[in-house]
Design a protein around this motif. Structure first.
Motif, PDB file in Angstrom:
ATOM      1  N   LEU A 194      10.511  22.038  29.231  1.00 21.14           N
ATOM      2  CA  LEU A 194      10.700  23.292  28.319  1.00 21.14           C
ATOM      3  C   LEU A 194      10.928  24.576  28.740  1.00 21.14           C
ATOM      4  O   LEU A 194      11.367  25.477  27.909  1.00 21.14           O
ATOM      5  N   GLY A 195      10.842  24.738  29.998  1.00 28.24           N
ATOM      6  CA  GLY A 195      10.991  26.040  30.578  1.00 28.24           C
ATOM      7  C   GLY A 195       9.841  27.144  30.257  1.00 28.24           C
ATOM      8  O   GLY A 195       9.952  28.315  30.090  1.00 28.24           O
ATOM      9  N   ARG A 196       8.765  26.509  30.164  1.00 28.83           N
ATOM     10  CA  ARG A 196       7.633  27.107  29.928  1.00 28.83           C
ATOM     11  C   ARG A 196       6.547  27.001  31.131  1.00 28.83           C
ATOM     12  O   ARG A 196       6.763  26.189  31.742  1.00 28.83           O
ATOM     13  N   SER A 197       5.566  27.681  30.892  1.00 25.79           N
ATOM     14  CA  SER A 197       4.430  27.636  31.694  1.00 25.79           C
ATOM     15  C   SER A 197       3.408  26.235  31.518  1.00 25.79           C
ATOM     16  O   SER A 197       3.316  25.869  30.464  1.00 25.79           O
ATOM     17  N   TYR A 198       2.837  26.171  32.459  1.00 29.05           N
ATOM     18  CA  TYR A 198       1.809  24.946  32.560  1.00 29.05           C
ATOM     19  C   TYR A 198       0.829  25.224  31.566  1.00 29.05           C
ATOM     20  O   TYR A 198       0.384  24.745  30.825  1.00 29.05           O
TER      21      TYR A 198
END
Length: 72
Positions: free
Chosen positions: A42-46
């Motif tokens: 997603l290109g998001r953080s954990y």
């Protein structure tokens, strides 16, 4: 689900798009994807992915890997 799915890094996600992303993350996690792999795709953080799963009331899996036990 790819990072190009309308998610720019750090963008605030609200309303229907948040619910849609939450449902997609839930489906993939329940199918066996890890939080880290979802975050990367997603290109998001954990933390973002973890929060979406908690909001969806998904039972989170344990960490796995070898258990560290003291030798007898």
């Amino acid at each position: 689900m790819a990072a190009s799915a309308g998610l720019s890094k750090g963008a605030r996600i609200t309303g229907e798009s948040r619910e849609s992303i939450r449902n997609e993350i839930r489906k993939q996690y329940e199918s066996g994807a890890s939080i880290r792999s979802l975050a990367e795709s997603l290109g998001r953080s954990y933390g973002f992915v973890h929060k979406m799963l908690v909001e969806s009331d998904v039972p989170l899996r344990g960490r796995g890997g070898a258990n560290r036990r003291k030798r007898a």
